[in-house]
Design a protein around this motif. Structure first.
Motif, PDB file in Angstrom:
ATOM      1  N   THR A   1       4.203  73.126 162.657  1.00  0.00           N
ATOM      2  CA  THR A   1       2.985  72.578 162.082  1.00  0.00           C
ATOM      3  C   THR A   1       3.145  72.417 160.580  1.00  0.00           C
ATOM      4  O   THR A   1       3.868  73.189 159.944  1.00  0.00           O
ATOM      5  CB  THR A   1       1.748  73.463 162.379  1.00  0.00           C
ATOM      6  OG1 THR A   1       0.577  72.819 161.863  1.00  0.00           O
ATOM      7  CG2 THR A   1       1.886  74.851 161.774  1.00  0.00           C
ATOM      8  N   ASP A   2       2.490  71.391 160.042  1.00  0.00           N
ATOM      9  CA  ASP A   2       2.447  71.225 158.591  1.00  0.00           C
ATOM     10  C   ASP A   2       1.009  71.326 158.100  1.00  0.00           C
ATOM     11  O   ASP A   2       0.712  71.049 156.960  1.00  0.00           O
ATOM     12  CB  ASP A   2       3.078  69.891 158.173  1.00  0.00           C
ATOM     13  CG  ASP A   2       2.365  68.683 158.777  1.00  0.00           C
ATOM     14  OD1 ASP A   2       1.309  68.845 159.433  1.00  0.00           O
ATOM     15  OD2 ASP A   2       2.869  67.559 158.594  1.00  0.00           O
ATOM     16  N   GLY A   3       0.109  71.701 159.010  1.00  0.00           N
ATOM     17  CA  GLY A   3      -1.294  71.840 158.638  1.00  0.00           C
ATOM     18  C   GLY A   3      -2.115  70.587 158.857  1.00  0.00           C
ATOM     19  O   GLY A   3      -3.340  70.624 158.781  1.00  0.00           O
TER      20      GLY A   3
ATOM     21  N   VAL B   1       3.801  71.588 151.661  1.00  0.00           N
ATOM     22  CA  VAL B   1       3.559  73.011 151.569  1.00  0.00           C
ATOM     23  C   VAL B   1       4.579  73.577 150.599  1.00  0.00           C
ATOM     24  O   VAL B   1       5.762  73.548 150.858  1.00  0.00           O
ATOM     25  CB  VAL B   1       3.698  73.682 152.959  1.00  0.00           C
ATOM     26  CG1 VAL B   1       3.420  75.169 152.857  1.00  0.00           C
ATOM     27  CG2 VAL B   1       2.754  73.031 153.949  1.00  0.00           C
TER      28      VAL B   1
ATOM     29  N   THR C   1      -1.374  78.108 156.666  1.00  0.00           N
ATOM     30  CA  THR C   1      -1.180  77.044 157.655  1.00  0.00           C
ATOM     31  C   THR C   1      -0.881  77.626 159.030  1.00  0.00           C
ATOM     32  O   THR C   1      -1.488  77.217 160.027  1.00  0.00           O
ATOM     33  CB  THR C   1      -0.030  76.106 157.204  1.00  0.00           C
ATOM     34  OG1 THR C   1      -0.430  75.456 155.994  1.00  0.00           O
ATOM     35  CG2 THR C   1       0.292  75.071 158.259  1.00  0.00           C
TER      36      THR C   1
ATOM     37  N   CYS D   1       6.157  77.018 160.324  1.00  0.00           N
ATOM     38  CA  CYS D   1       5.857  76.086 159.243  1.00  0.00           C
ATOM     39  C   CYS D   1       6.981  76.165 158.223  1.00  0.00           C
ATOM     40  O   CYS D   1       7.362  77.251 157.784  1.00  0.00           O
ATOM     41  CB  CYS D   1       4.530  76.455 158.574  1.00  0.00           C
ATOM     42  SG  CYS D   1       4.100  75.391 157.171  1.00  0.00           S
TER      43      CYS D   1
ATOM     44  N   TYR E   1       1.617  66.410 153.508  1.00  0.00           N
ATOM     45  CA  TYR E   1       1.016  67.718 153.749  1.00  0.00           C
ATOM     46  C   TYR E   1       2.057  68.679 153.199  1.00  0.00           C
ATOM     47  O   TYR E   1       2.657  69.453 153.918  1.00  0.00           O
ATOM     48  CB  TYR E   1       0.762  67.947 155.240  1.00  0.00           C
ATOM     49  CG  TYR E   1      -0.375  67.100 155.741  1.00  0.00           C
ATOM     50  CD1 TYR E   1      -1.676  67.538 155.599  1.00  0.00           C
ATOM     51  CD2 TYR E   1      -0.144  65.856 156.290  1.00  0.00           C
ATOM     52  CE1 TYR E   1      -2.732  66.755 156.022  1.00  0.00           C
ATOM     53  CE2 TYR E   1      -1.186  65.068 156.716  1.00  0.00           C
ATOM     54  CZ  TYR E   1      -2.478  65.526 156.579  1.00  0.00           C
ATOM     55  OH  TYR E   1      -3.522  64.750 156.991  1.00  0.00           O
TER      56      TYR E   1
END
Length: 156
Positions: free
Chosen positions: A15-17, A69, A78, A43, A67
């Motif tokens: 996931t990258d949020g 991070v 996240t 992440c 996105y």
């Protein structure tokens, strides 16, 4: 009578949020719950001391799709949010990891370290010039993974 084969024991999802990636997390959570598998939510993030020019270049290329991070604190938030989404979708056991590195390299490393038998990614790849510059996470991950890959339709 043969013994039933457990479909999956350990599932990794990246996931990258973004809302798109959280849809893939929810699907992975439901699948892991149905299989009785452990879900590992990963992440990738850039270290806070990343070269400013490199960071600016990545943000320029990604534009509104960034996105980004940077640093471990946003990445930890996240994966915490993603874990909540996975549990709500039916996952039983969820672990989270935030790892320094590029998305594909990070996912493949987590798959290897966790001895995962399924990697879940969203289909939201980067098209056009952005994809050629940065690569497509779904395409690269599916081509290079040593385990099954589920590409979840997360767009439109």
């Amino acid at each position: 009578m043969s013994e039933p084969v457990n479909a999956y024991c350990t599932v990794v999802v990246g996931t990258d949020g973004s809302e798109s990636s959280l849809r893939a997390v929810a699907r992975a959570g439901a699948l892991a719950g149905a299989c009785g598998a452990t879900l590992v939510v990963a992440c990738a993030y850039l270290p806070a001391e990343t070269d400013e020019r490199e960071l600016a270049r990545a943000q320029d290329v990604l534009g509104d799709e960034a996105y980004q991070v940077v640093g471990s604190h946003p990445a930890e938030e996240t994966v915490r949010t993603a874990a909540e989404r996975a549990l709500a979708a039916g996952a039983g056991e969820v672990r989270t990891v935030a790892v320094t590195g590029s998305p594909v390299e990070t996912l493949l490393e987590v798959v290897r370290r966790e001895k995962a038998d399924l990697l879940v990614v969203g289909n939201r790849g980067l098209s056009g010039i952005k994809g050629r510059l940065l690569g497509s996470v779904p395409a690269d991950a599916s081509r290079r993974s040593q385990c099954d890959v589920l590409i979840v339709h997360t767009t439109g």
